[in-house]
Design a protein around this motif. Structure first.
Motif, PDB file in Angstrom:
ATOM      1  N   ASN A  53       0.841  -1.201   0.000  1.00 21.07           N
ATOM      2  CA  ASN A  53       0.000   0.000   0.000  1.00 21.07           C
ATOM      3  C   ASN A  53       0.874   1.247   0.000  1.00 21.07           C
ATOM      4  OD1 ASN A  53       0.687   0.698   2.756  1.00 21.07           O
ATOM      5  ND2 ASN A  53      -0.682  -0.955   3.404  1.00 21.07           N
ATOM      6  N   ALA A  54       0.242   2.357  -0.281  1.00 24.88           N
ATOM      7  CA  ALA A  54       0.961   3.624  -0.420  1.00 24.88           C
ATOM      8  C   ALA A  54       1.651   4.049   0.875  1.00 24.88           C
ATOM      9  CB  ALA A  54       0.010   4.710  -0.895  1.00 24.88           C
ATOM     10  N   GLU A  55       1.142   3.624   2.029  1.00 24.83           N
ATOM     11  CA  GLU A  55       1.762   3.993   3.305  1.00 24.83           C
ATOM     12  C   GLU A  55       3.167   3.425   3.437  1.00 24.83           C
ATOM     13  OE1 GLU A  55      -0.863   2.745   6.415  1.00 24.83           O
ATOM     14  OE2 GLU A  55      -2.494   4.015   5.698  1.00 24.83           O
ATOM     15  N   GLN A  56       3.412   2.304   2.784  1.00 21.95           N
ATOM     16  CA  GLN A  56       4.740   1.692   2.852  1.00 21.95           C
ATOM     17  C   GLN A  56       5.791   2.535   2.138  1.00 21.95           C
ATOM     18  OE1 GLN A  56       3.011  -2.149   1.577  1.00 21.95           O
ATOM     19  NE2 GLN A  56       4.369  -3.025   3.120  1.00 21.95           N
ATOM     20  N   GLU A  57       5.360   3.354   1.188  1.00 17.51           N
ATOM     21  CA  GLU A  57       6.291   4.229   0.467  1.00 17.51           C
ATOM     22  C   GLU A  57       7.103   5.087   1.432  1.00 17.51           C
ATOM     23  OE1 GLU A  57       8.424   6.533  -2.266  1.00 17.51           O
ATOM     24  OE2 GLU A  57       7.346   4.681  -2.679  1.00 17.51           O
ATOM     25  N   SER A  58       6.468   5.614   2.479  1.00 17.21           N
ATOM     26  CA  SER A  58       7.213   6.444   3.430  1.00 17.21           C
ATOM     27  C   SER A  58       8.254   5.616   4.184  1.00 17.21           C
ATOM     28  CB  SER A  58       6.272   7.158   4.400  1.00 17.21           C
ATOM     29  OG  SER A  58       5.585   6.233   5.200  1.00 17.21           O
ATOM     30  N   GLN A  59       7.934   4.364   4.470  1.00 13.68           N
ATOM     31  CA  GLN A  59       8.916   3.476   5.116  1.00 13.68           C
ATOM     32  C   GLN A  59      10.097   3.236   4.183  1.00 13.68           C
ATOM     33  OE1 GLN A  59       6.363   0.068   5.968  1.00 13.68           O
ATOM     34  NE2 GLN A  59       6.912   0.290   8.125  1.00 13.68           N
ATOM     35  N   TRP A  60       9.804   2.977   2.920  1.00 18.05           N
ATOM     36  CA  TRP A  60      10.876   2.716   1.952  1.00 18.05           C
ATOM     37  C   TRP A  60      11.752   3.948   1.780  1.00 18.05           C
ATOM     38  CZ3 TRP A  60       6.543   0.753  -1.695  1.00 18.05           C
ATOM     39  CH2 TRP A  60       6.105  -0.494  -1.257  1.00 18.05           C
ATOM     40  N   ARG A  61      11.140   5.119   1.794  1.00 20.00           N
ATOM     41  CA  ARG A  61      11.912   6.367   1.685  1.00 20.00           C
ATOM     42  C   ARG A  61      12.818   6.525   2.899  1.00 20.00           C
ATOM     43  NH1 ARG A  61       8.004   9.315   0.290  1.00 20.00           N
ATOM     44  NH2 ARG A  61       7.342   9.934   2.354  1.00 20.00           N
ATOM     45  N   GLU A  62      12.293   6.258   4.089  1.00 21.62           N
ATOM     46  CA  GLU A  62      13.099   6.355   5.315  1.00 21.62           C
ATOM     47  C   GLU A  62      14.244   5.353   5.308  1.00 21.62           C
ATOM     48  OE1 GLU A  62      10.731   6.010   8.868  1.00 21.62           O
ATOM     49  OE2 GLU A  62       9.300   7.522   8.142  1.00 21.62           O
ATOM     50  N   GLN A  63      14.009   4.184   4.749  1.00 24.70           N
ATOM     51  CA  GLN A  63      15.030   3.141   4.683  1.00 24.70           C
ATOM     52  C   GLN A  63      15.970   3.318   3.493  1.00 24.70           C
ATOM     53  OE1 GLN A  63      12.554  -0.343   4.487  1.00 24.70           O
ATOM     54  NE2 GLN A  63      12.011  -0.253   6.653  1.00 24.70           N
ATOM     55  N   LEU A  64      15.741   4.381   2.715  1.00 23.98           N
ATOM     56  CA  LEU A  64      16.551   4.701   1.534  1.00 23.98           C
ATOM     57  C   LEU A  64      16.539   3.577   0.495  1.00 23.98           C
ATOM     58  CD1 LEU A  64      19.602   6.337   3.354  1.00 23.98           C
ATOM     59  CD2 LEU A  64      17.564   7.482   2.429  1.00 23.98           C
ATOM     60  N   ARG A  65      15.387   2.933   0.356  1.00 22.98           N
ATOM     61  CA  ARG A  65      15.229   1.804  -0.564  1.00 22.98           C
ATOM     62  C   ARG A  65      15.074   2.278  -2.005  1.00 22.98           C
ATOM     63  NH1 ARG A  65      12.278  -2.658   1.217  1.00 22.98           N
ATOM     64  NH2 ARG A  65      12.692  -3.354  -0.893  1.00 22.98           N
ATOM     65  N   VAL A  66      15.573   1.497  -2.933  1.00 25.70           N
ATOM     66  CA  VAL A  66      15.485   1.811  -4.354  1.00 25.70           C
ATOM     67  C   VAL A  66      14.038   1.811  -4.836  1.00 25.70           C
ATOM     68  CG1 VAL A  66      15.800  -0.578  -5.183  1.00 25.70           C
ATOM     69  CG2 VAL A  66      16.524   1.358  -6.621  1.00 25.70           C
ATOM     70  N   CYS A  67      13.152   1.136  -4.151  1.00 33.91           N
ATOM     71  CA  CYS A  67      11.748   1.077  -4.564  1.00 33.91           C
ATOM     72  C   CYS A  67      10.991   2.360  -4.249  1.00 33.91           C
ATOM     73  CB  CYS A  67      11.044  -0.122  -3.945  1.00 33.91           C
ATOM     74  SG  CYS A  67      11.055  -0.139  -2.144  1.00 33.91           S
ATOM     75  N   SER A  68      11.623   3.293  -3.554  1.00 32.69           N
ATOM     76  CA  SER A  68      11.016   4.590  -3.302  1.00 32.69           C
ATOM     77  C   SER A  68      11.252   5.481  -4.529  1.00 32.69           C
ATOM     78  CB  SER A  68      11.634   5.244  -2.066  1.00 32.69           C
ATOM     79  OG  SER A  68      11.288   6.595  -1.995  1.00 32.69           O
ATOM     80  N   LEU A  69      10.177   5.991  -5.090  1.00 32.69           N
ATOM     81  CA  LEU A  69      10.293   6.833  -6.280  1.00 32.69           C
ATOM     82  C   LEU A  69      11.211   8.030  -6.033  1.00 32.69           C
ATOM     83  CD1 LEU A  69       9.367   7.327  -9.176  1.00 32.69           C
ATOM     84  CD2 LEU A  69       7.363   8.507  -8.277  1.00 32.69           C
ATOM     85  N   GLU A  70      11.183   8.552  -4.828  1.00 35.26           N
ATOM     86  CA  GLU A  70      12.018   9.708  -4.484  1.00 35.26           C
ATOM     87  C   GLU A  70      13.506   9.346  -4.395  1.00 35.26           C
ATOM     88  OE1 GLU A  70      12.398  12.582  -0.631  1.00 35.26           O
ATOM     89  OE2 GLU A  70      10.372  12.050  -1.282  1.00 35.26           O
ATOM     90  N   ILE A  71      13.808   8.166  -3.912  1.00 36.20           N
ATOM     91  CA  ILE A  71      15.196   7.728  -3.707  1.00 36.20           C
ATOM     92  C   ILE A  71      15.781   7.069  -4.965  1.00 36.20           C
ATOM     93  CG2 ILE A  71      16.680   6.226  -2.287  1.00 36.20           C
ATOM     94  CD1 ILE A  71      15.489   8.605  -0.753  1.00 36.20           C
ATOM     95  N   PHE A  72      14.950   6.510  -5.791  1.00 32.38           N
ATOM     96  CA  PHE A  72      15.367   5.762  -6.987  1.00 32.38           C
ATOM     97  C   PHE A  72      16.487   6.455  -7.782  1.00 32.38           C
ATOM     98  CE2 PHE A  72      14.942   4.548 -11.446  1.00 32.38           C
ATOM     99  CZ  PHE A  72      14.828   3.165 -11.397  1.00 32.38           C
ATOM    100  N   PRO A  73      16.384   7.738  -8.113  1.00 30.05           N
ATOM    101  CA  PRO A  73      17.429   8.368  -8.938  1.00 30.05           C
ATOM    102  C   PRO A  73      18.819   8.377  -8.299  1.00 30.05           C
ATOM    103  CG  PRO A  73      15.496   9.800  -8.783  1.00 30.05           C
ATOM    104  CD  PRO A  73      15.294   8.674  -7.824  1.00 30.05           C
TER     105      PRO A  73
END
Length: 168
Positions: free
Chosen positions: A120-140
């Motif tokens: 779900n979309a809420e997991q996106e914030s977790q992925w961003r905090e974890q600096l995961r490649v699956c985060s659209l913001e962190i991907f680049p």
């Protein structure tokens, strides 16, 4: 530790068959990791770099298609599955399952297709905090040191390398 274990033994381990593979892979990491170490998840970087070294075709596909691998699901599950299967089918048989495994571990969108798991979309914030490649913001950030096709002409690269001999 569990995530690293899964990524290593489900994917990376299948590509390390000789000392030469180890040297090539570690040489890559000694250049890429220091440049982004505080901005990326180290496990994701290692997994992504293994794709770059051992399966550059899939690495390029991931790099060129952030919308396919991150963010909201733009395609239907069937369309995404068809696209992913087409890309994987281009690989030698022995590479297909390890590459699928790496993509599943790195990208929840892929896992939703091949792993029958939803996110779900809420997991996106977790992925961003974890600096995961699956985060659209962190991907680049993961592709900061990667040139896109056509970004520099071969003649430009040769000219730059030629200047490397000249200190001025």
């Amino acid at each position: 530790q569990i995530r690293w274990y899964n990524i290593y033994f489900d994917g990376i381990d299948h590509f390390i068959n000789s000392i030469r593979d180890i040297v090539s892979f570690t040489n890559t990491l000694t250049v890429t990791y220091p440049a982004v170490q505080s901005k990326v998840n180290p496990i994701d970087l290692i997994a992504l770099e293994s794709l770059r070294v051992f399966c550059p075709k899939i690495y390029a596909i991931v790099h060129q298609n952030p919308g396919i691998f991150t963010g909201e699901l733009d395609l239907s599950v069937n369309e995404l599955e068809s696209l992913l299967n087409t890309w994987i089918a281009q690989l030698p048989d022995k590479k297909q399952q390890p590459i699928k495994n790496l993509l599943i571990h790195l990208f929840p969108k892929v896992e939703s297709v091949w792993g029958n798991r939803s996110f779900n979309a809420e997991q996106e914030s977790q992925w961003r905090e974890q600096l995961r490649v699956c985060s659209l913001e962190i991907f680049p950030v993961y592709f900061r040191l990667t040139l896109s096709a056509g970004e520099l002409a071969n003649t430009q690269i040769k000219a730059i390398l030629g200047l490397a001999k000249d200190g001025d």
